[in-house]
Design a protein around this motif. Structure first.
Motif, PDB file in Angstrom:
ATOM      1  N   UNK A 137       0.821  -1.205   0.000  1.00 38.70           N
ATOM      2  CA  UNK A 137       0.000   0.000   0.000  1.00 38.70           C
ATOM      3  C   UNK A 137       0.857   1.257   0.000  1.00 38.70           C
ATOM      4  N   UNK A 138       1.774   1.380   0.966  1.00 35.56           N
ATOM      5  CA  UNK A 138       2.613   2.565   1.028  1.00 35.56           C
ATOM      6  C   UNK A 138       3.517   2.696  -0.181  1.00 35.56           C
ATOM      7  N   UNK A 139       4.022   1.574  -0.660  1.00 38.39           N
ATOM      8  CA  UNK A 139       4.898   1.545  -1.833  1.00 38.39           C
ATOM      9  C   UNK A 139       4.180   2.112  -3.051  1.00 38.39           C
ATOM     10  N   UNK A 140       2.977   1.583  -3.352  1.00 37.08           N
ATOM     11  CA  UNK A 140       2.252   2.032  -4.531  1.00 37.08           C
ATOM     12  C   UNK A 140       1.608   3.389  -4.317  1.00 37.08           C
ATOM     13  N   UNK A 141       1.218   3.701  -3.091  1.00 38.02           N
ATOM     14  CA  UNK A 141       0.660   5.010  -2.796  1.00 38.02           C
ATOM     15  C   UNK A 141       1.669   6.107  -3.130  1.00 38.02           C
ATOM     16  N   UNK A 142       2.909   5.909  -2.742  1.00 35.32           N
ATOM     17  CA  UNK A 142       3.948   6.895  -3.025  1.00 35.32           C
ATOM     18  C   UNK A 142       4.200   6.995  -4.525  1.00 35.32           C
ATOM     19  N   UNK A 143       4.237   5.858  -5.209  1.00 35.50           N
ATOM     20  CA  UNK A 143       4.469   5.866  -6.660  1.00 35.50           C
ATOM     21  C   UNK A 143       3.337   6.579  -7.383  1.00 35.50           C
ATOM     22  N   UNK A 172      -3.055   2.631 -15.618  1.00 33.10           N
ATOM     23  CA  UNK A 172      -2.580   2.494 -14.233  1.00 33.10           C
ATOM     24  C   UNK A 172      -3.151   3.602 -13.357  1.00 33.10           C
ATOM     25  N   UNK A 173      -3.447   4.753 -13.956  1.00 35.16           N
ATOM     26  CA  UNK A 173      -3.985   5.888 -13.188  1.00 35.16           C
ATOM     27  C   UNK A 173      -5.337   5.566 -12.573  1.00 35.16           C
ATOM     28  N   UNK A 174      -6.133   4.729 -13.214  1.00 33.94           N
ATOM     29  CA  UNK A 174      -7.460   4.403 -12.682  1.00 33.94           C
ATOM     30  C   UNK A 174      -7.509   3.024 -12.037  1.00 33.94           C
ATOM     31  N   UNK A 175      -6.627   2.131 -12.466  1.00 36.03           N
ATOM     32  CA  UNK A 175      -6.674   0.750 -11.957  1.00 36.03           C
ATOM     33  C   UNK A 175      -5.980   0.624 -10.613  1.00 36.03           C
ATOM     34  N   UNK A 176      -4.772   1.146 -10.486  1.00 39.55           N
ATOM     35  CA  UNK A 176      -3.993   0.932  -9.261  1.00 39.55           C
ATOM     36  C   UNK A 176      -4.671   1.558  -8.041  1.00 39.55           C
ATOM     37  N   UNK A 177      -5.187   2.803  -8.106  1.00 33.65           N
ATOM     38  CA  UNK A 177      -5.912   3.322  -6.928  1.00 33.65           C
ATOM     39  C   UNK A 177      -7.127   2.470  -6.570  1.00 33.65           C
ATOM     40  N   UNK A 220      -7.607   6.880  -2.987  1.00 30.33           N
ATOM     41  CA  UNK A 220      -8.570   7.040  -4.073  1.00 30.33           C
ATOM     42  C   UNK A 220      -9.007   8.500  -4.179  1.00 30.33           C
ATOM     43  N   UNK A 221      -9.258   9.129  -3.033  1.00 31.27           N
ATOM     44  CA  UNK A 221      -9.658  10.548  -3.014  1.00 31.27           C
ATOM     45  C   UNK A 221      -8.542  11.429  -3.555  1.00 31.27           C
ATOM     46  N   UNK A 222      -7.320  11.189  -3.085  1.00 30.73           N
ATOM     47  CA  UNK A 222      -6.204  12.018  -3.547  1.00 30.73           C
ATOM     48  C   UNK A 222      -5.942  11.831  -5.037  1.00 30.73           C
ATOM     49  N   UNK A 223      -6.072  10.600  -5.525  1.00 32.06           N
ATOM     50  CA  UNK A 223      -5.776  10.320  -6.926  1.00 32.06           C
ATOM     51  C   UNK A 223      -6.953  10.610  -7.846  1.00 32.06           C
TER      52      UNK A 223
END
Length: 935
Positions: free
Chosen positions: A481-487, A522-527, A540-543
Motif C-alpha cells: 500500500x505505502x509503496x504504490x501510494x507513493x508511486x 494504471x492511473x485508474x486501476x492501481x488506486x 482514491x480521493x487524492x488520486x
C-alpha cells in the motif's frame, strides 16, 4: 482466548518503522480472539504524548484506516498509542502493548539545508565523500537527521552509519518531488566535538536513460546531497547543523558508480575515519552548491534494505575457462566478497541471469555492463560490497581472484523494498508451486523504491502497464500500500506535466508523454486496487483528479464514436505469436484493446465517484461508460457473440472488464474455450490478456480449459519456463528457447513480473480467498478444486488479521478449511454449490468431489484433432511416436496445428510423415485403446 486482544497497531509508517510522515496518520488495529462471530462494538484509544494523555472512543466496528482522532502531531513529537476493544458480546479486552509513533516530518519552511556536491568533478556522475564537524554542548534529548539527495547517499555520525538502509532516498521526479529520511541519531552523538560524513553517488539521478543514441542523464550530470541535523537539548534549546558551502568534499575510493555499468572501487584510496572528528580534511575542497531541488517531504514508502543472503550453489568452469558462480536463484542485489592479496590486484565481477552455450549470457543486458571492479589495498583480509548499484543475476563471473578461490568468500546479497510479506499460496502441484515462487521472486526483484519492468538491463524503469496488471497479485503477496501510494503521487506529477496523459514510465525519462491503453490506465486501476485490497479511500480521493484527467484524455481521443482507434498502441504486448522484433504485433487488434480500456477507466472513475460521494460525476461518467460499452459491442462483437478480433484477449476483455452483458458471457466464453483448445492449450495472450484469461474461462464455466492452460508445459505456457529451470517470471514466454539459446529479440529479460499476474487468480479462484468488500471487511471463500491437484491453499494477512482458504482431496471427498479474522464476515461457496454466511472463526466443510472426465475408450487415426488434444494420454502417445520417427513433424504438429473438431488425426499427419510412421502412430493408439478397454 475468548477475551479480545489487540495484537497489532498500524499507522502509515513504512514497514519496520515507527516514523510517520503526516501530523494525522490513519490508525488501525488487529484483534485476536477465540470467540466465533466476534465483532467490535467499540474501541478505546489512548495516546501518551509529552503534553499529556489524550483518549478517544471509536463506536462501531471500524478498526482499519481510522481517521486520526487526536490533536495533530508536532514535528519530532514522540508519542505512544495503545488500544483496548470491546466486542458486541460485551466482553472488554485488555490494553494492547503501546505502539511508538514518531513524527518524522518537518514543519513548514523548516528545511534550510543547501544541496551540495563536488566543485570540480572529474567526470559525469562522479562519486564523492562529504563531511562537517560540529559541537554538542549540553544534554541531548533527541537528535534527528533529515537528509536527501538527487542521487543516492549514506550518512555516518562519528564513524557509524546512521541506519541499514540501501540506495536511499530512491527515485522520484526529482524536479518536483524529493524524499527525506528521518533518522534518530541520538545514540551516536557524544559530548563535545562530533562529525557527520556522507558518501554520495549518482544512481538514478545521473544514469543515461533512454534508448540507444537518445540515452542521456535526465536530472543533471552530478549528484548532490542535502542534510539537516536537529539537536534538541534537555533545557529546551536546540542546534541545527545544515549542509552548506562550509562542508568539505573529496573523491574517495569509489572511483565510478552507475546503475547500469556497476561500481569501480579502489581500496588503496584511504579516507577511513572521514566521518569521525579530527580527520584531516585540509586537502579537501569546499563543497559547491548544486542545482536546488524542492524541499523534501517525509518518506511514506518502505525503505530498501539487505533482505537476504545466498551462498554459492555451484562453481562452474565454462568452456572458455572462465570461473562462474551459480547462486541457484535469479535475484536482485550485489556480491559481497572477502579476499586478501597484493595491493593493486583488481577483481572483476560480471553478472547475468542465464548461461548460454555454457558462458555468461550477457546479450540481454544490452548496454549495461553490470560489472563491478575492486582493487585491493593489500591490507590483509578485505571485505567489500558495492554500495550504490544493483544487478539482476543468478550467475556471476569472477576474474582476477588472487590465490586459491573459496566459494565461501562470495555471498549474494538480496536487496529490495522492505515490505511486509502478507500472502502465501501452496499446492500439491510441484510445477505450479515453483511458478508461484517465481512470481514472488519477480516481485522482490522489481520492487526497489518503484515498480520496475526489469532489474538487469539498461532500462529498470517504472513501466505503468506492468504494475497495472500485477497490482492485484502484488497486494496479496506483500503489503504494497505505502509503496504504490507513493508511486501514484509521482504518476500524478508526471501526468500533470503531460497535460493529463500518463507517460509510459513513472518517473518519466522517455520524453513527452504519449497515451497508450493498459499503460496509462494504471492511473485508474492501481488506486482502485488499493481501495479493494486495503480499504484505502484516502488514496482514491487524492488520486481522483489523476483518474479523471486520464479518463477525460481517453474520451477526447475516442471522440463522439466513443472508440479509441487509429493511434499508437502497445496493444496486447508480447503476444507469443508476435515476431521477436515486433512485440506489439498481436492477434487482438490494438484498437480493440484501446477501446476496451476506455470503458475500463471510465467505469472505474464512475465507481470511484460513487464511493466518494461525487454524485454528479458518478452519473456523468456512468452514462458515458454505457455509451462506450454500446459502441464497443456494436463495433467489435457480432450479434452471435463472435469478436471482430477472433483472439483470446479480445474475448477475455469483453468478459472480465464487464463490457459484454451477462447473457452474452456464455457464448463468448465458449468461443474463448474453443480458441484455447485450438491452440493446444498453449498461451495465446500478451500483457493485456494473460492476467484475465483464466478469470474469463472460470467465470464462464470452463474450469477444465483453464486447468489445461495452467498446467501446460510446452512453449508457450506459464510452466514452460519452470521446466527450463526458471526461478523468476520471464518477460517473453520464450525468453530462452528450447535448445538453450536466448531469444533473438533485443528485448529479453528473465525477471519480469507481468505474466506473473496469474498469481491473483491462483489466490482468489484456485485457493478461493478473495475480498468481497474493500479491505477484506467481508471475504469471499470459494475454492475451486481443479483436476490433477490434490490440494491448494492461500493465506493472507488482511487489515483485520490472518485469513485462510484451503482444500484437499481426501477419500473421494473435498475437505475445505477456512479462517475468518475477527471483526469480519465471509460468504462461503462450496464446490457443490452450498453457501454459508459466517462470522469470524475457524471452519471446516466437506463436499463431494466431482467425477473426473474419462477419456474416450477408443482412439485412433480417425479421432478428431480436438479429441486427441483433449486426451493428454493420446496426445502424449502421438508425440512420442512422432519424436522417435520424425522429430520435425512432432515440432510442426505441436506448434502449428489447429486442434479442430472437424479434422481427424490421420488426415493431419499424412502430409508430414510416411506410411510407416502413420502405422506406428496407429499401433501406439491401438495399444492405448487396448489398455483402456482392459483387453
Amino acid at each position: 482466548m475468548s477475551t479480545p486482544a489487540v495484537t497489532r497497531i498500524s499507522t502509515d509508517a513504512p514497514y519496520r518503522s515507527d516514523t510517520v510522515a503526516t501530523p494525522e496518520p490513519p490508525l488501525g488495529w488487529i484483534v485476536v480472539t477465540d470467540a466465533n462471530d466476534w465483532m467490535q462494538a467499540s474501541a478505546e484509544l489512548e495516546l501518551t504524548r509529552p503534553s499529556g494523555i489524550e483518549t478517544h472512543t471509536v463506536q462501531g466496528w471500524d478498526s482499519t484506516r481510522v481517521a486520526w482522532p487526536f490533536a495533530p502531531l508536532l514535528p519530532r513529537e514522540d508519542a505512544s498509542l495503545r488500544v483496548r476493544v470491546t466486542g458486541t458480546d460485551g466482553l472488554e479486552g485488555t490494553w494492547s502493548e503501546p505502539r511508538r509513533i514518531f513524527a518524522g516530518f518537518l514543519a513548514a519552511r523548516e528545511w534550510t539545508a543547501t544541496a551540495i556536491g563536488l566543485p570540480d568533478p572529474e567526470g559525469i556522475a562522479q562519486p564523492a565523500v562529504l563531511r562537517t564537524e560540529f559541537d554538542v554542548a549540553g544534554d541531548v534529548v533527541r537528535a534527528t537527521l533529515y537528509a536527501t539527495a538527487v542521487g543516492v547517499y549514506q550518512a555516518a555520525v562519528n564513524g557509524s552509519d546512521v541506519d541499514d538502509q540501501v540506495m536511499k532516498p530512491g527515485w522520484t521526479p526529482y524536479a518536483a518531488r524529493t524524499i527525506h529520511e528521518t533518522t534518530d541519531v541520538t545514540a551516536l552523538l557524544v559530548p563535545g566535538r562530533n562529525a557527520l560524513g556522507i558518501r554520495l553517488a549518482g544512481a538514478w539521478a545521473t544514469e543515461f536513460f533512454g534508448f540507444r543514441e537518445n540515452a542521456r542523464p535526465q536530472y543533471g550530470s552530478q549528484p548532490r546531497v542535502a542534510a539537516q541535523l536537529v539537536i534538541d537539548y534537555a533545557d529546551g534549546s536546540s542546534d541545527t547543523v545544515i549542509s552548506d558551502e562550509s562542508w568539505r568534499v573529496a573523491t574517495g575510493p569509489l572511483v565510478a558508480s552507475g546503475l547500469y555499468q556497476g561500481e569501480t572501487y579502489d581500496a588503496r584510496i584511504d579516507v577511513d575515519g572521514f566521518a569521525a572528528p579530527g580527520f584531516d580534511d585540509s586537502a579537501w575542497a569546499a563543497a559547491a552548491p548544486g542545482d536546488a531541488f524542492p524541499a523534501p517531504e517525509a518518506r511514506t514508502s518502505p525503505f530498501v534494505r539487505r533482505i537476504q543472503e545466498l551462498p554459492v550453489q555451484e562453481v562452474i568452469t565454462t568452456p572458455a575457462g572462465k570461473t562462474v558462480l551459480d547462486f541457484g536463484q535469479n535475484l536482485v542485489g550485489r556480491l559481497r566478497i572477502r579476499v586478501s592479496g597484493p595491493a593493486g590486484t583488481t577483481i572483476t565481477l560480471r553478472h547475468a541471469e542465464v548461461l548460454e552455450h555454457g558462458e555468461l549470457g550477457t546479450r540481454p543486458l544490452r548496454a549495461a555492463a553490470a560489472t563491478d571492479l575492486y582493487t585491493l589495498a593489500g591490507s590483509g583480509v578485505e571485505e567489500w560490497e558495492p554500495e550504490f548499484t544493483f544487478h539482476g543475476f543468478r550467475y556471476a563471473e569472477i576474474d582476477g581472484w588472487p590465490g586459491d578461490f573459496d566459494p565461501a568468500d562470495v555471498t549474494a546479497v538480496v536487496i529490495h523494498s522492505d515490505m511486509e510479506r502478507t500472502g502465501w499460496f501452496e499446492t500439491s502441484h510441484p510445477l505450479v508451486s515453483q511458478l508461484h515462487e517465481n512470481i514472488v521472486w519477480g516481485l522482490r526483484g522489481n520492487f526497489l523504491y518503484l515498480p520496475t519492468d526489469c532489474p538487469q538491463r539498461d532500462e529498470r524503469l517504472g513501466w505503468t502497464g506492468d504494475i497495472q496488471v500485477f497490482a492485484p497479485t502484488a497486494s496479496f503477496l506483500y503489503d504494497v500500500r505505502g509503496f504504490l501510494d507513493s508511486w501514484l503521487v509521482d504518476l500524478a506529477i508526471e501526468q500533470e506535466v503531460g497535460d493529463g496523459v500518463v507517460p509510459f514510465v513513472v518517473p518519466n525519462v522517455l520524453g513527452p508523454a504519449r497515451p497508450a491503453a493498459a499503460w496509462g490506465d494504471a492511473a485508474t486501476v492501481v488506486p482502485w486496487v488499493l481501495n479493494e485490497r486495503y480499504g484505502d479511500v484516502a488514496t482514491l480521493e487524492r488520486q481522483y483528479p489523476s483518474m479523471q484527467a486520464w479518463t477525460d484524455t481517453l474520451l477526447d481521443l475516442a471522440g463522439e464514436r466513443r472508440l479509441w482507434e487509429g493511434r499508437f498502441q502497445f496493444g496486447d504486448w508480447l503476444d507469443p505469436d508476435a515476431p521477436p522484433e515486433q512485440p506489439a504485433n498481436a492477434k487482438t487488434a490494438g484498437d480493440i484493446v484501446a477501446s476496451a480500456h476506455v470503458f475500463l477507466s471510465t467505469h472505474n472513475l464512475a465507481r470511484a465517484a460513487t464511493l466518494l460521494g461525487r454524485t454528479d460525476d458518478a452519473e456523468h461518467y456512468g452514462r458515458i461508460a454505457e455509451e462506450v460499452r454500446a459502441a464497443f459491442l456494436a463495433e467489435y462483437v457480432t450479434p452471435s457473440g463472435r469478436m471482430v478480433s477472433d483472439a483470446q484477449t479480445a474475448y477475455a476483455m469483453a468478459i472480465v472488464f464487464g463490457i459484454a452483458p451477462e447473457e452474452q458471457h456464455g457464448v463468448l466464453g465458449a468461443r474463448l474455450a474453443e480458441l484455447t483448445r485450438r491452440s493446444g492449450y498453449r498461451i495465446g495472450t500478451g500483457f493485456v490478456g494473460t492476467p484475465i484469461i483464466q478469470d474469463a474461462l472460470t467465470r464462464t464455466g470452463h474450469v477444465a480449459t483453464a486447468t489445461r492452460l495452467l498446467t501446460q508445459t510446452e512453449n508457450p505456457s506459464w510452466l514452460y519456463p519452470v521446466t527450463m529451470g526458471a526461478t523468476t517470471i520471464w518477460e517473453r514466454w520464450d525468453s530462452m528457447l528450447e535448445d538453450g539459446t536466448i531469444n533473438p529479440g533485443q528485448m529479453t529479460s528473465f525477471n519480469h513480473y507481468a505474466f506473473g499476474a496469474i498469481g491473483d487468480w491462483l489466490h482468489r479462484v484456485v485457493a478461493g480467498l478473495a475480498p468481497a468488500a474493500p479491505g477484506y471487511a467481508q471475504l469471499r471463500i470459494q475454492p475451486t478444486p481443479i483436476a490433477g491437484f490434490d490440494s491448494a491453499s492461500a493465506e493472507h494477512l488482511t487489515p483485520y488479521g490472518t485469513a485462510r482458504s484451503g482444500w484437499r482431496r481426501e477419500n473421494g471427498r473435498i475437505r475445505i478449511d477456512a479462517v475468518v479474522p475477527a471483526n469480519t464476515t465471509a460468504m462461503v461457496v462450496l464446490p457443490d454449490g452450498a453457501t454459508h454466511e459466517v462470522g469470524s472463526g475457524a471452519y471446516e466443510w466437506d463436499a463431494a468431489d466431482s467425477e473426473p472426465v474419462s477419456p474416450p475408450a477408443t482412439v485412433g487415426l480417425a479421432s478428431s484433432l480436438a479429441a486427441i488434444v483433449d486426451d493428454p494420454e493420446a496426445y502424449a502417445a502421438v508425440l512420442e511416436v512422432l519424436e522417435a520417427g520424425k522429430p520435425e513433424a512432432a515440432r510442426t504438429i505441436r506448434t502449428k496445428t489447429q486442434w479442430l473438431e472437424g479434422r481427424d488425426l490421420g488426415e493431419s499427419i499424412s502430409n508430414m510423415v510416411g506410411p510407416d510412421v502413420q502405422d506406428a502412430v496407429a499401433q501406439r493408439l491401438a495399444q492405448l485403446t487396448a489398455v483402456r478397454s482392459g483387453a
